[in-house]
Structure formats: structure tokens, C-alpha cells
Design a protein around this motif. Structure first.
Motif, PDB file in Angstrom:
ATOM      1  N   LEU A  82       0.876  -1.183   0.000  1.00  9.66           N
ATOM      2  CA  LEU A  82       0.000   0.000   0.000  1.00  9.66           C
ATOM      3  C   LEU A  82       0.912   1.233   0.000  1.00  9.66           C
ATOM      4  CD1 LEU A  82      -2.512  -1.116   2.799  1.00  9.66           C
ATOM      5  CD2 LEU A  82      -2.610  -1.695   0.413  1.00  9.66           C
ATOM      6  N   GLY A  83       0.668   2.157   0.932  1.00  9.07           N
ATOM      7  CA  GLY A  83       1.580   3.294   1.075  1.00  9.07           C
ATOM      8  C   GLY A  83       2.494   3.150   2.274  1.00  9.07           C
ATOM      9  N   ARG A 116       8.865   0.612  -6.452  1.00  9.41           N
ATOM     10  CA  ARG A 116       8.803   1.463  -7.642  1.00  9.41           C
ATOM     11  C   ARG A 116       9.858   1.102  -8.664  1.00  9.41           C
ATOM     12  NH1 ARG A 116       9.744   8.019  -7.727  1.00  9.41           N
ATOM     13  NH2 ARG A 116      11.908   7.376  -8.049  1.00  9.41           N
ATOM     14  N   THR A 146      -5.129  -0.134 -10.902  1.00  9.13           N
ATOM     15  CA  THR A 146      -5.399   1.231 -10.447  1.00  9.13           C
ATOM     16  C   THR A 146      -5.685   2.135 -11.645  1.00  9.13           C
ATOM     17  OG1 THR A 146      -3.728   0.711  -8.782  1.00  9.13           O
ATOM     18  CG2 THR A 146      -4.606   2.923  -8.767  1.00  9.13           C
ATOM     19  N   GLY A 206       4.641   7.660  -8.913  1.00  9.54           N
ATOM     20  CA  GLY A 206       5.320   6.380  -8.725  1.00  9.54           C
ATOM     21  C   GLY A 206       4.615   5.301  -9.529  1.00  9.54           C
ATOM     22  N   THR A 207       4.582   4.098  -8.959  1.00  8.47           N
ATOM     23  CA  THR A 207       3.987   2.951  -9.645  1.00  8.47           C
ATOM     24  C   THR A 207       2.537   3.238 -10.039  1.00  8.47           C
ATOM     25  OG1 THR A 207       5.418   1.556  -8.303  1.00  8.47           O
ATOM     26  CG2 THR A 207       3.602   0.469  -9.452  1.00  8.47           C
ATOM     27  N   ALA A 208       1.727   3.591  -9.057  1.00 11.60           N
ATOM     28  CA  ALA A 208       0.303   3.816  -9.329  1.00 11.60           C
ATOM     29  C   ALA A 208       0.103   5.103 -10.125  1.00 11.60           C
ATOM     30  CB  ALA A 208      -0.476   3.870  -8.017  1.00 11.60           C
ATOM     31  N   ASP A 233       6.310  14.900  -8.575  1.00 13.13           N
ATOM     32  CA  ASP A 233       6.852  13.951  -7.602  1.00 13.13           C
ATOM     33  C   ASP A 233       7.634  14.767  -6.571  1.00 13.13           C
ATOM     34  OD1 ASP A 233       6.767  10.748  -7.663  1.00 13.13           O
ATOM     35  OD2 ASP A 233       8.579  11.386  -6.626  1.00 13.13           O
ATOM     36  N   MET A 263       1.372  11.132   0.733  1.00 13.25           N
ATOM     37  CA  MET A 263       1.551  12.373   1.506  1.00 13.25           C
ATOM     38  C   MET A 263       0.218  12.762   2.136  1.00 13.25           C
ATOM     39  SD  MET A 263       4.054  14.377   2.148  1.00 13.25           S
ATOM     40  CE  MET A 263       3.524  16.068   2.021  1.00 13.25           C
ATOM     41  N   LEU A 309      -6.025   9.018  -3.562  1.00 12.43           N
ATOM     42  CA  LEU A 309      -6.066   7.547  -3.627  1.00 12.43           C
ATOM     43  C   LEU A 309      -5.080   6.841  -2.700  1.00 12.43           C
ATOM     44  CD1 LEU A 309      -6.534   6.872  -7.448  1.00 12.43           C
ATOM     45  CD2 LEU A 309      -8.239   7.369  -5.686  1.00 12.43           C
ATOM     46  N   ASN A 315      -3.409   4.961   0.206  1.00 15.14           N
ATOM     47  CA  ASN A 315      -3.891   4.068   1.260  1.00 15.14           C
ATOM     48  C   ASN A 315      -2.760   3.817   2.243  1.00 15.14           C
ATOM     49  OD1 ASN A 315      -6.397   3.571  -0.069  1.00 15.14           O
ATOM     50  ND2 ASN A 315      -5.360   2.127  -1.429  1.00 15.14           N
ATOM     51  N   ALA A 350     -12.260   4.464  -5.524  1.00 12.48           N
ATOM     52  CA  ALA A 350     -11.363   4.145  -6.642  1.00 12.48           C
ATOM     53  C   ALA A 350     -10.241   3.275  -6.097  1.00 12.48           C
ATOM     54  CB  ALA A 350     -10.808   5.404  -7.281  1.00 12.48           C
ATOM     55  N   ASN A 351     -10.587   2.039  -5.851  1.00 17.52           N
ATOM     56  CA  ASN A 351      -9.599   1.067  -5.373  1.00 17.52           C
ATOM     57  C   ASN A 351      -9.585  -0.056  -6.396  1.00 17.52           C
ATOM     58  OD1 ASN A 351      -8.523  -1.335  -3.904  1.00 17.52           O
ATOM     59  ND2 ASN A 351      -8.452   0.128  -2.202  1.00 17.52           N
ATOM     60  N   ASN A 352      -8.384  -0.532  -6.721  1.00 19.73           N
ATOM     61  CA  ASN A 352      -8.289  -1.564  -7.752  1.00 19.73           C
ATOM     62  C   ASN A 352      -9.101  -2.825  -7.416  1.00 19.73           C
ATOM     63  OD1 ASN A 352      -6.453  -2.585  -5.827  1.00 19.73           O
ATOM     64  ND2 ASN A 352      -4.755  -1.584  -6.891  1.00 19.73           N
TER      65      ASN A 352
END
Ligand SMILES: NC(=O)c1ccc[n+]([C@@H]2O[C@H](COP(=O)([O-])OP(=O)(O)OC[C@H]3O[C@@H](n4cnc5c(N)ncnc54)[C@H](O)[C@@H]3O)[C@@H](O)[C@H]2O)c1
Ligand SMILES: O=C(O)C[C@H](O)C(=O)O
Ligand SMILES: [Mn+2]
Length: 546
Positions: A151-152, A242, A266, A296-298, A328, A381, A405, A407, A450-452
Motif C-alpha cells: 500500500l503506502g 517502484r 489502479t 510512482g507505480t500507481a 513527484d 503524503m 487515492l 492508502n 477508486a480502489n483496484n
């Protein structure tokens, strides 16, 4: 039912165990007489009793542990209970409560939940570990994580196994994937979290993350061995770091049916949310200015999907790119920066486009300058979408789309309630974690999630039902479009995405769209005369069979 199990092997096998629901006849046949309380319960009675127990637990972690224990004992009962309470249980078995459990995995550990634990320094174990984990079962879906970017919350080493288990639970609850045909896998490649390395209770290997050569060579061996052992396998990558996530996806996507949830899942759900928002406002995608906060990735995965949609809508690549602004840690990303990732680079802007380029290092400055109409947060953040930022955005846009988004809960860039209030009800909001409806000036604003998790179960079902050789861009695009029309856009306060309570229904819709597209592209490895029937035959329902 297999006859070759001893009495206790049967009671301890969660795929076969029925507990108190074993009939008297079955108890006679399988040597269970005297090993269970005498009254034979129906599944309905078991579900009722389990739910009462669940409600008696004192907090979210205890509720989660109750459910996980049930899952470990009896998959049928667990999923029958889950089916009755999808929206209520999702946050408990999945995000956000799963994050608390991952941090304390070693402390709470009771049993391995039929997962496979691989040590990335020991490639020689892969073949036998997968075989032992499958235990003779045909496996359709593996969720694999290396837990570098859970997640985050970052790098959690072996503890990340819970995300593989949890994501697979959602596959079954949402899309009816047979729980006996899935395998959760964690690759322990070390951890860079010092507190884990220092923790005497930590259950993972005690070293920092291994070098890239050893890492990629292990991953290669793992992917090939998994594909060899399970010929219809759909391989789902989750929460890789990442620097590895996109590289691995690009490496295997043209050869095997692989999926990266954080990039592709996502991307799909967020595009679906944007399409849902446009449906509400009557606006056009090609009129949007898109701001990604946390590339990043998402963040890059979503930008890439929305960009592709613009190209599909007729824009040239260059025109489409001009709609995107990525922020970023450095601030707005410029093409003269030496530390851009491969996925950021195509979206980097030129300094010459702005009179004040050197000042565009904060979200506020960028929002003030570019006037975005869509702002998506994937930065981890907490609280980054401040009142000033949001008011500035809303001052230049009638119905801003704002999607915090990140988490879990405490990392989200904003709370839905604040976004509705700061924009006087104008913002179209979707969040990564579930949000209650917001009551504001007499309107109830439903907040889309909006969660995958709203998309990957249906997508996976579509791929395995079609026996697809690959997961292609067009299949992904079909998935994003298939959610349209489920929400009544004319209702005041309508959500941009369908509610989690309808997850099982729309997962079927998604699966149908994806399977049809796979067949249209000729990717099905077996003949599929009837798509509906193919999807249905891959859908499992929790019920006791003899
Ligand atoms: N809702 C969903 O379905 C969904 C899906 C995937 C990821 N996420 C969430 O998105 C977040 C990011 O996940 P990821 O996998 O992309 O992680 P990641 O580490 O790949 O990306 C995070 C990016 O944010 C950047 N960043 C960090 N601090 C920043 C700051 N102060 N300002 C600007 N950028 C900053 C990082 O440099 C990095 O590029 C997580 O919280 C995760 O839970 C949500
Ligand atoms: O796990 C989630 O809730 C969504 C997503 O995959 C994430 O990494 O945050
Ligand atoms: Mn994830």
C-alpha cells in the motif's frame, strides 16, 4: 471428497472441512464420529452463528482475526459469510485494516494460511515449494508480492504475505474465483526496514534487500516455473517497489498473462472513475487537464491509462501528452531532470513552457499555474490536498475531479468530507479507502471507492474464463469502460463509481467484457463457444457438496 485423508487431516483441511455441518452419514464414512459435537448444523446456521461471534469482537483487528481464523478452518463457511456482508467485511479483510495486521504479522502469527513463502536467495526451492503449496490442486491465479511497497506503508518483508492472501480473498468474494484454485505467494528478498531486522520476533530473512542481478534472476526462475506447473495461470503482481514493478510487468506482459494491480488495476479503476465523473457533468475527456501528485507505480500507471484513452479517442501521442502534468518529490517533473524514472520521462514537461518554471516545486504552485481539472493523489503524503490547493483548483474549474487515492486511511491526500465542503459540493470525489456518504446542504454525496479491488477480480475472472494467453491493452480498456452506466448519473450527489455493495454483480459484467475481448483477439487457448457459460463455469459458490 477425498477418502484418503485421516479424520484430523480432513478436519484440518480448510478446502474440505465442513465442521459441524458434516452430516451423520459423512461422519460415519470419514471417521468423524465422536470428533464433532453431535448436532449437525446447516451452512445457514453456521453463518448465523459466525456472524454473531464476529459482531461480538471488540475492535477491527479482533474482527479481522476472527475472520482469518474462520478462513483458515473452513473456506466454504468463510465465503458464505463474506457473501452476505461484502461491503461490511471488505475494509476488515482488506484495506485499510489489513495494513495494521501486516505491520504486526510476526507478533500475531498463528499459521501460514496455505501461502507459499519463497526465499529469494534460494532459487533451488521454487519448484518444490510451488508444488507442495498447490498440493495437487490446479492453480488459476497466483498473487505474488515482494512487499517492497505495501500500500503506502512501504517495505514489510515477509509480512507482506497478508496482501497476497487478502487480494485473493477479494477475488473469491467479488468474482467467485474458486478458492481452491488460487495460491498466495510472498517472495522474501530481504527488507530495508531496520525495525524488522532488529525485531527478534520477525519471521522473515534477516538481511537487507538483495542486489538486482540476484533478484531478477530469481524472479525469472519463479515466473517460468509457475507458468510451467500451472498452464492456465494468471499471474498477479502486487505491491512491488517502484524500481521493480514496471520493469517486471514490461518484461513478461508479451509472453504470459501477467497483471500488475498497482499499475494496471489502479489505472483501470481510476479511468472508470473519470469516465463516471464525465458522465455526471457531461464534460469531455479531451477537455481535461490532468495532474498526477505522486508519480510512482500507481501514479504513472493511471496517467498512462488515461493517456491511452485520449489516444484511443483520436489524439496524437504528442497532443495527448500535453494534457498531463506529473509532480513527484522534485515538484513538477521536467525533462532536464536526471532522476526521472522510465515511466515518468514521457510525461515530463519542458521548462520553456512556463515563465516561472523554477518556482513549480510545490503542489500549490503547480495548481495555481496549470489549473487542473483532474487531480489524482498517489503520493502517500497525508493531507497534501490542502484547503488552499483545493480552493485554487475549484476557482478555475466548475466540477473538479479530485481523487485522493493513497492508502491506508491515514495516508490519504484529503478526506472526502473536506473536499465536498471546500468546493461547496462541486468536487467529484473518489477515495482509495471506503468513505461514508457526505451530507452537505441537504444533498447526500456518495463517494466512489477508486480502489483496484473494484476491478481486478472481474478482470482476472475474464482472463481465466477465456483461457487467454495474454492480458492486452484492449482487454484492459474494455474493463474500464464496462463499469459505465451502473451509476444513475442524474441523481444529485451520485458517485463516480458503483458501490462496493454491488461488487459481485459488476465483477461479472467486467469479466464478460474482458473475456469477449480476449476471444475477439483470438487469445483464447481453448475453444469457447459460449462466453457467458465460460464465465459461469469459472464461478464458484460457497456451498457444501459431498
Ligand atoms: N486506490 C488504489 O487502488 C491504489 C492502488 C495503488 C496504490 N495506491 C496508493 O498509492 C500510493 C502510492 O503507491 P505506489 O505503489 O505508487 O508507491 P510508489 O512508491 O511507487 O509511488 C509513490 C510516489 O510518490 C512520490 N512521493 C513521495 N512523497 C512525495 C511528496 N511529498 N510529493 C510528491 N510526491 C511524493 C514518491 O517519490 C513516489 O514516486 C500508496 O499510498 C498506495 O496505497 C492506491
Ligand atoms: O490494496 C489496496 O487497497 C489498493 C492498492 O493495491 C494499494 O496498494 O494501495
Ligand atoms: Mn497494491
Amino acid at each position: 471428497m477425498e477418502q484418503n485423508k485421516t479424520s484430523f487431516e480432513l478436519l484440518n483441511d480448510p478446502f474440505l472441512n465442513k465442521g459441524t455441518a458434516f452430516t451423520l452419514d459423512e461422519r460415519e464414512r470419514y471417521g468423524l464420529v465422536g470428533l464433532l459435537p453431535p448436532y449437525v448444523q446447516t451452512l445457514e446456521e453456521q453463518v448465523k452463528q459466525a456472524y454473531l461471534n464476529y459482531q461480538g469482537q471488540h475492535d477491527d483487528v479482533a474482527r479481522r482475526h476472527y475472520l482469518m481464523n474462520l478462513f483458515s478452518r473452513n473456506r466454504t463457511l468463510f465465503y458464505a459469510l463474506f457473501a452476505d456482508h461484502v461491503a461490511e467485511f471488505m475494509p476488515v479483510v482488506y484495506d485499510p485494516v489489513i495494513a495494521q495486521d501486516i505491520k504486526r504479522y510476526s507478533e500475531f502469527y498463528i499459521e501460514p494460511q496455505n501461502a507459499v513463502f519463497l526465499d529469494a536467495t534460494r532459487p533451488q526451492d521454487i519448484e518444490s515449494a510451488l508444488k507442495l503449496g498447490a498440493d495437487g490442486r490446479d492453480i488459476d491465479i497466483i498473487v505474488v508480492t515482494d512487499a517492497e511497497g505495501i500500500l503506502g506503508i512501504g517495505d514489510w518483508g515477509t509480512n507482506g504475505v497478508e496482501i497476497s492472501v487478502g487480494k485473493l480473498m477479494v477475488y473469491t468474494a467479488a468474482a467467485g474465483i474458486d478458492p481452491a484454485r488460487v495460491l498466495p505467494v510472498v517472495i522474501d528478498a530481504g527488507t530495508n526496514r531496520q525495525s524488522l531486522l532488529d525485531d527478534p520476533m520477525y519471521l522473515g530473512t534477516r538481511h537487507t534487500r538483495i542486489d538486482d542481478d540476484t533478484y531478477y534472476s530469481f524472479l525469472d526462475k519463479f515466473v517460468q516455473e509457475a507458468e510451467r506447473q500451472f498452464p492456465n495461470l494468471y499471474l498477479h503482481f502486487e505491491d512491488f517497489g517502484r524500481s521493480h514493478a514496471a520493469v517486471l510487468l514490461d518484461k513478461y506482459a508479451d509472453t504470459y498473462p501477467v497483471f500488475n494491480d498497482d499499475i494496471e488495476g489502479t489505472g483501470i479503476i481510476t479511468l472508470a472513475g473519470i469516465l463516471g465523473a464525465l458522465n455526471i457533468t457531461g464534460g469531455k475527456l479531451l477537455d481535461q487537464r490532468y495532474l498526477c501528485f505522486g508519480a510512482g507505480t500507481a501514479g504513472c500507471g493511471i496517467a498512462e491509462r488515461v493517456y491511452q484513452e485520449m489516444v484511443d479517442n483520436g489524439l496524437s501521442e504528442e497532443e495527448a501528452r500535453s494534457h498531463f502534468y506529473l509532480i513527484d518529490k522534485q515538484g513538477l517533473l521536467f525533462d532536464d531532470m536526471s532522476d526521472l524514472t522510465e515511466k515518468q520521462r514521457p510525461f515530463a514537461r519542458k521548462r520553456s513552457e512556463f515563465a516561472n518554471a523554477d518556482k513549480l516545486t510545490t503542489l500549490q504552485a503547480v495548481v495555481d499555474e496549470i489549473h487542473p481539472t483532474i487531480m489524482v493523489g498517489t503520493s502517500t503524503m497525508s493531507g497534501a490536498f490542502t484547503e488552499d490547493v483545493v480552493r485554487s483548483m475549484a476557482a478555475h474549474c466548475e466540477r473538479p475531479m479530485i481523487f485522493p487515492l493513497s492508502n491506508p486511511t491515514e495516508l490519504a491526500e484529503a478526506k472526502a468530507k473536506d473536499l465536498i465542503e471546500w468546493t461547496d459540493g462541486k468536487a467529484l470525489v473518489a477515495t482509495g479507502i471506503p468513505s461514508e456518504p457526505i451530507e452537505y446542504k441537504g444533498v447526500s454525496y456518495e463517494i466512489g471507492q477508486a480502489n483496484n479491488a473494484l476491478i481486478y477480480p472481474g478482470l482476472g475472472l475474464g482472463v481465466i474464463a477465456a483461457h487467454s494467453r495474454l492480458l492486452t491493452d484492449t482487454m484492459i480498456s474494455q474493463a474500464a469502460h464496462s463499469l459505465g452506466g451502473i451509476v444513475d448519473a442524474s441523481k444529485p450527489g451520485a458517485a463516480v463509481l458503483p458501490p462496493v455493495s454491488k461488487l459481485t454483480e459488476f465483477s461479472h459484467t467486467v469479466a464478460m467484457a474482458v473475456a469477449k475481448q480476449a476471444i475477439k483477439e483470438g487469445l483464447n487457448r481453448v475453444d469457447i463457444p459460449d462466453v457467458e457459460e465460460a464465465v459461469r463455469s469459472h464461478t464458484w459458490t460457497p456451498r457444501y457438496d459431498d
